[in-house]
Design a protein around this motif. Structure first.
Motif, PDB file in Angstrom:
ATOM      1  N   ASP A  82    -111.467 -26.551 -37.055  1.00 33.43           N
ATOM      2  CA  ASP A  82    -111.311 -25.158 -37.503  1.00 33.43           C
ATOM      3  C   ASP A  82    -109.827 -24.826 -37.601  1.00 33.43           C
ATOM      4  N   MET A  83    -109.134 -25.513 -38.501  1.00 32.91           N
ATOM      5  CA  MET A  83    -107.702 -25.292 -38.672  1.00 32.91           C
ATOM      6  C   MET A  83    -107.367 -23.879 -39.162  1.00 32.91           C
ATOM      7  N   PRO A  84    -108.181 -23.237 -40.013  1.00 32.87           N
ATOM      8  CA  PRO A  84    -107.849 -21.863 -40.404  1.00 32.87           C
ATOM      9  C   PRO A  84    -107.724 -20.923 -39.207  1.00 32.87           C
ATOM     10  N   ARG A  85    -108.649 -21.049 -38.272  1.00 32.64           N
ATOM     11  CA  ARG A  85    -108.558 -20.177 -37.095  1.00 32.64           C
ATOM     12  C   ARG A  85    -107.323 -20.512 -36.255  1.00 32.64           C
ATOM     13  N   LEU A  86    -107.018 -21.807 -36.108  1.00 30.01           N
ATOM     14  CA  LEU A  86    -105.830 -22.199 -35.354  1.00 30.01           C
ATOM     15  C   LEU A  86    -104.574 -21.592 -35.989  1.00 30.01           C
ATOM     16  N   PHE A  87    -104.407 -21.748 -37.303  1.00 29.30           N
ATOM     17  CA  PHE A  87    -103.236 -21.195 -37.974  1.00 29.30           C
ATOM     18  C   PHE A  87    -103.202 -19.676 -37.844  1.00 29.30           C
ATOM     19  N   HIS A  88    -104.363 -19.042 -37.925  1.00 30.19           N
ATOM     20  CA  HIS A  88    -104.406 -17.584 -37.759  1.00 30.19           C
ATOM     21  C   HIS A  88    -103.951 -17.185 -36.363  1.00 30.19           C
ATOM     22  N   ASP A  89    -104.450 -17.879 -35.347  1.00 35.64           N
ATOM     23  CA  ASP A  89    -104.078 -17.551 -33.966  1.00 35.64           C
ATOM     24  C   ASP A  89    -102.585 -17.749 -33.734  1.00 35.64           C
ATOM     25  N   VAL A  90    -102.033 -18.867 -34.219  1.00 37.84           N
ATOM     26  CA  VAL A  90    -100.622 -19.177 -33.991  1.00 37.84           C
ATOM     27  C   VAL A  90     -99.716 -18.212 -34.751  1.00 37.84           C
ATOM     28  N   THR A  91    -100.010 -17.976 -36.010  1.00 37.09           N
ATOM     29  CA  THR A  91     -99.151 -17.077 -36.790  1.00 37.09           C
ATOM     30  C   THR A  91     -99.218 -15.650 -36.248  1.00 37.09           C
ATOM     31  N   SER A  92    -100.386 -15.226 -35.791  1.00 40.28           N
ATOM     32  CA  SER A  92    -100.506 -13.890 -35.212  1.00 40.28           C
ATOM     33  C   SER A  92     -99.670 -13.780 -33.943  1.00 40.28           C
ATOM     34  N   ARG A  93     -99.715 -14.813 -33.130  1.00 43.22           N
ATOM     35  CA  ARG A  93     -98.969 -14.797 -31.867  1.00 43.22           C
ATOM     36  C   ARG A  93     -97.464 -14.805 -32.117  1.00 43.22           C
ATOM     37  N   LEU A  94     -97.033 -15.558 -33.141  1.00 38.94           N
ATOM     38  CA  LEU A  94     -95.600 -15.680 -33.419  1.00 38.94           C
ATOM     39  C   LEU A  94     -95.080 -14.619 -34.385  1.00 38.94           C
ATOM     40  N   GLY A  95     -95.970 -13.849 -34.990  1.00 43.29           N
ATOM     41  CA  GLY A  95     -95.543 -12.804 -35.907  1.00 43.29           C
ATOM     42  C   GLY A  95     -95.001 -13.350 -37.217  1.00 43.29           C
ATOM     43  N   ILE A  96     -95.596 -14.442 -37.715  1.00 45.16           N
ATOM     44  CA  ILE A  96     -95.174 -15.008 -38.995  1.00 45.16           C
ATOM     45  C   ILE A  96     -96.376 -15.010 -39.943  1.00 45.16           C
ATOM     46  N   ALA A  97     -96.096 -15.147 -41.234  1.00 48.95           N
ATOM     47  CA  ALA A  97     -97.151 -15.060 -42.240  1.00 48.95           C
ATOM     48  C   ALA A  97     -97.974 -16.332 -42.292  1.00 48.95           C
ATOM     49  N   MET A  98     -99.257 -16.167 -42.526  1.00 49.43           N
ATOM     50  CA  MET A  98    -100.124 -17.319 -42.781  1.00 49.43           C
ATOM     51  C   MET A  98     -99.674 -18.009 -44.064  1.00 49.43           C
ATOM     52  N   PRO A  99     -99.752 -19.349 -44.118  1.00 50.12           N
ATOM     53  CA  PRO A  99     -99.436 -20.036 -45.378  1.00 50.12           C
ATOM     54  C   PRO A  99    -100.478 -19.712 -46.441  1.00 50.12           C
ATOM     55  N   ALA A 100    -100.049 -19.671 -47.693  1.00 52.23           N
ATOM     56  CA  ALA A 100    -100.984 -19.399 -48.784  1.00 52.23           C
ATOM     57  C   ALA A 100    -102.059 -20.464 -48.862  1.00 52.23           C
ATOM     58  N   GLU A 101    -101.689 -21.703 -48.518  1.00 53.29           N
ATOM     59  CA  GLU A 101    -102.624 -22.820 -48.507  1.00 53.29           C
ATOM     60  C   GLU A 101    -102.344 -23.651 -47.266  1.00 53.29           C
ATOM     61  N   LEU A 102    -103.384 -24.024 -46.541  1.00 56.45           N
ATOM     62  CA  LEU A 102    -103.175 -24.807 -45.328  1.00 56.45           C
ATOM     63  C   LEU A 102    -102.623 -26.177 -45.674  1.00 56.45           C
ATOM     64  N   PRO A 103    -101.538 -26.583 -44.988  1.00 60.79           N
ATOM     65  CA  PRO A 103    -100.938 -27.896 -45.283  1.00 60.79           C
ATOM     66  C   PRO A 103    -101.691 -29.007 -44.575  1.00 60.79           C
ATOM     67  N   TRP A 104    -101.783 -30.141 -45.207  1.00 63.06           N
ATOM     68  CA  TRP A 104    -102.344 -31.327 -44.586  1.00 63.06           C
ATOM     69  C   TRP A 104    -101.346 -32.454 -44.775  1.00 63.06           C
ATOM     70  N   ALA A 105    -100.715 -32.842 -43.681  1.00 60.49           N
ATOM     71  CA  ALA A 105     -99.634 -33.829 -43.763  1.00 60.49           C
ATOM     72  C   ALA A 105    -100.156 -35.212 -44.116  1.00 60.49           C
ATOM     73  N   ARG A 106    -101.304 -35.570 -43.556  1.00 57.03           N
ATOM     74  CA  ARG A 106    -101.853 -36.893 -43.806  1.00 57.03           C
ATOM     75  C   ARG A 106    -103.369 -36.779 -43.893  1.00 57.03           C
ATOM     76  N   ALA A 107    -103.944 -37.619 -44.692  1.00 58.34           N
ATOM     77  CA  ALA A 107    -105.404 -37.687 -44.770  1.00 58.34           C
ATOM     78  C   ALA A 107    -105.788 -39.138 -45.016  1.00 58.34           C
ATOM     79  N   SER A 108    -106.885 -39.569 -44.394  1.00 53.52           N
ATOM     80  CA  SER A 108    -107.271 -40.974 -44.518  1.00 53.52           C
ATOM     81  C   SER A 108    -107.548 -41.358 -45.960  1.00 53.52           C
ATOM     82  N   ARG A 109    -108.001 -40.390 -46.752  1.00 54.39           N
ATOM     83  CA  ARG A 109    -108.319 -40.719 -48.139  1.00 54.39           C
ATOM     84  C   ARG A 109    -107.079 -41.115 -48.929  1.00 54.39           C
ATOM     85  N   SER A 110    -105.883 -40.781 -48.427  1.00 56.75           N
ATOM     86  CA  SER A 110    -104.654 -41.080 -49.167  1.00 56.75           C
ATOM     87  C   SER A 110    -103.893 -42.264 -48.583  1.00 56.75           C
ATOM     88  N   TYR A 111    -104.466 -42.969 -47.603  1.00 54.96           N
ATOM     89  CA  TYR A 111    -103.758 -44.072 -46.975  1.00 54.96           C
ATOM     90  C   TYR A 111    -103.267 -45.084 -48.006  1.00 54.96           C
TER      91      TYR A 111
END
Length: 257
Positions: free
Chosen positions: A172-201
């Motif tokens: 549940d990465m959307p909720r994690l990003f929401h919780d962190v950005t709310s706590r730090l007072g920064i804007a949610m990203p327009a699109e959630l970043p994914w640094a690595r994915a197995s499909r792109s190995y």
């Protein structure tokens, strides 16, 4: 706010780190990414506002307070499988050039033999890794074994788990990003970043496509064994996270699976 991301490999922590780090001045981002905080004096650590590393609880306690702490967990069996296939995707060239023991064993061994392997690089990274991280390095033996009985290890790990400010989940990465950005007072990203994915190995340098094995009853039994503590930790983390969620989040249908 001074922030620390307690980064457990293969949980999506790199995506969160890549998003958070630019929100801090470059000279306030600690460069250590692999738990070696001993190389810094207390005064040097005080100068940093953001920490993100593959750490354990002993190293985490070296960081200066006050500190907003973030821990990200993933369903334990899924994390072990992700680690195995990530290591297995490494090319032989990079394995030999960097002397990567874990990826070498993942390339040489099938999944069942990998899960049963007692080499330190495998055992310390795959066998109840959440418990190891939350206990600290002094409780891991020379062959990667835990030097505490399961009950005692679990009690200590759960006690340390309860001290984190935000616990999020790969599922549940959307909720994690929401919780962190709310706590730090920064804007949610327009699109959630994914640094690595197995499909792109297969598209990454020095990485190759991998074929996943069928999970046989024997493999599943070994997965149970190497996650016996971590599954309890994960379930307790979900309970703590959901218990502390604001009412709006509770009713949003975003409860972790």
């Amino acid at each position: 706010m001074r922030t620390a991301l307690f980064h457990i490999p293969k949980t999506g922590g790199t995506s969160l780190h890549d998003f958070l780090a630019p929100h801090y001045p470059g000279n306030e981002v600690c460069p250590e990414r692999f738990r070696n905080f001993e190389r810094f004096s207390p005064e040097q650590l005080e100068a940093y506002s953001y920490f993100s590393a593959h750490m354990d609880y002993d190293r985490f306690r070296r960081l200066p307070a006050p500190l907003y702490s973030i821990l990200v967990l993933r369903e334990p069996k899924a994390r072990v499988l992700s680690l195995y296939y990530f290591w297995r995707a490494h090319s032989w060239r990079i394995i030999e050039a960097r002397e990567l023991e874990g990826p070498r064993l993942a390339r040489e061994l099938g999944l069942l033999d990998f899960l049963r392997c007692r080499a330190e690089d495998v055992a310390s990274a795959a066998d109840n890794y959440y418990a190891r991280c939350l206990l600290g390095r002094h409780w891991t033996g020379p062959q990667g074994e835990l030097k505490m009985a399961d009950d005692a290890a679990l009690e200590a790990a759960l006690n340390h788990l309860s001290g984190f400010d935000t616990i999020g989940f790969t599922e549940d990465m959307p909720r994690l990003f929401h919780d962190v950005t709310s706590r730090l007072g920064i804007a949610m990203p327009a699109e959630l970043p994914w640094a690595r994915a197995s499909r792109s190995y297969g598209e990454l340098p020095d990485m190759e496509p991998v074929v996943r094995e069928e999970i046989t009853p024997e493999i599943d039994a070994e997965l149970d064994r190497v996650t016996r503590l971590d599954r309890v930790i994960y379930e307790e983390a979900q309970r703590l996270s959901w218990q502390s969620a604001p009412d709006a989040t509770r009713g949003s249908g975003q409860q972790p699976e």
